[in-house]
Design a protein around this motif. Structure first.
Motif, short mmCIF file in Angstrom:
data_model
loop_
_atom_site.label_atom_id
_atom_site.label_comp_id
_atom_site.label_asym_id
_atom_site.label_seq_id
_atom_site.Cartn_x
_atom_site.Cartn_y
_atom_site.Cartn_z
N PRO A 65 0.81 -1.22 0.00
CA PRO A 65 0.00 0.00 0.00
C PRO A 65 0.84 1.27 0.00
O PRO A 65 0.33 2.34 -0.30
N PHE A 66 2.11 1.17 0.35
CA PHE A 66 2.98 2.34 0.39
C PHE A 66 3.80 2.49 -0.87
O PHE A 66 4.61 3.41 -0.99
N ASP A 67 3.60 1.60 -1.83
CA ASP A 67 4.32 1.69 -3.09
C ASP A 67 3.83 2.91 -3.87
O ASP A 67 2.65 3.20 -3.93
N ARG A 68 4.75 3.65 -4.45
CA ARG A 68 4.40 4.87 -5.20
C ARG A 68 3.78 4.50 -6.54
O ARG A 68 4.20 3.55 -7.20
N LYS A 69 2.79 5.26 -6.91
CA LYS A 69 2.12 5.05 -8.20
C LYS A 69 3.06 5.44 -9.33
O LYS A 69 3.74 6.47 -9.26
N LYS A 70 3.11 4.62 -10.33
CA LYS A 70 3.97 4.91 -11.49
C LYS A 70 3.17 5.75 -12.48
O LYS A 70 2.10 5.36 -12.91
N SER A 71 3.70 6.91 -12.82
CA SER A 71 2.96 7.77 -13.73
C SER A 71 3.69 8.00 -15.03
O SER A 71 4.80 7.67 -15.25
#
Length: 71
Positions: A65-71
């Motif tokens: 849940p703390f993984d950063r979203k890849k944009s």
């Protein structure tokens, strides 16, 4: 019955704490210190298992849940 007083009491309590520490070391402390050994075991044990196929109730496979979203 002998009453423990002074240094004998301290040795008695110290030995109890030591025995508990020795019992907990391979269970709780060693896996936190030597993570590579346990990661290799987990990788070897889960080889050939598709996690999506065994996930119950069509639930999404766990993700961080703390993984950063890849944009």
């Amino acid at each position: 019955m002998t009453i423990l007083i002074g240094w004998r009491y301290k040795v008695f309590i110290g030995s109890i704490v030591g025995v508990i520490g020795l019992a907990l070391y391979p269970i709780a402390i060693d896996p936190m210190i030597n993570t590579e050994k346990y990661k290799k075991n987990q990788e070897r044990n889960r080889r050939g298992v598709a996690q999506e196929d065994i996930q119950p109730g069509n639930m999404k496979v766990w993700s961080d849940p703390f993984d950063r979203k890849k944009s």
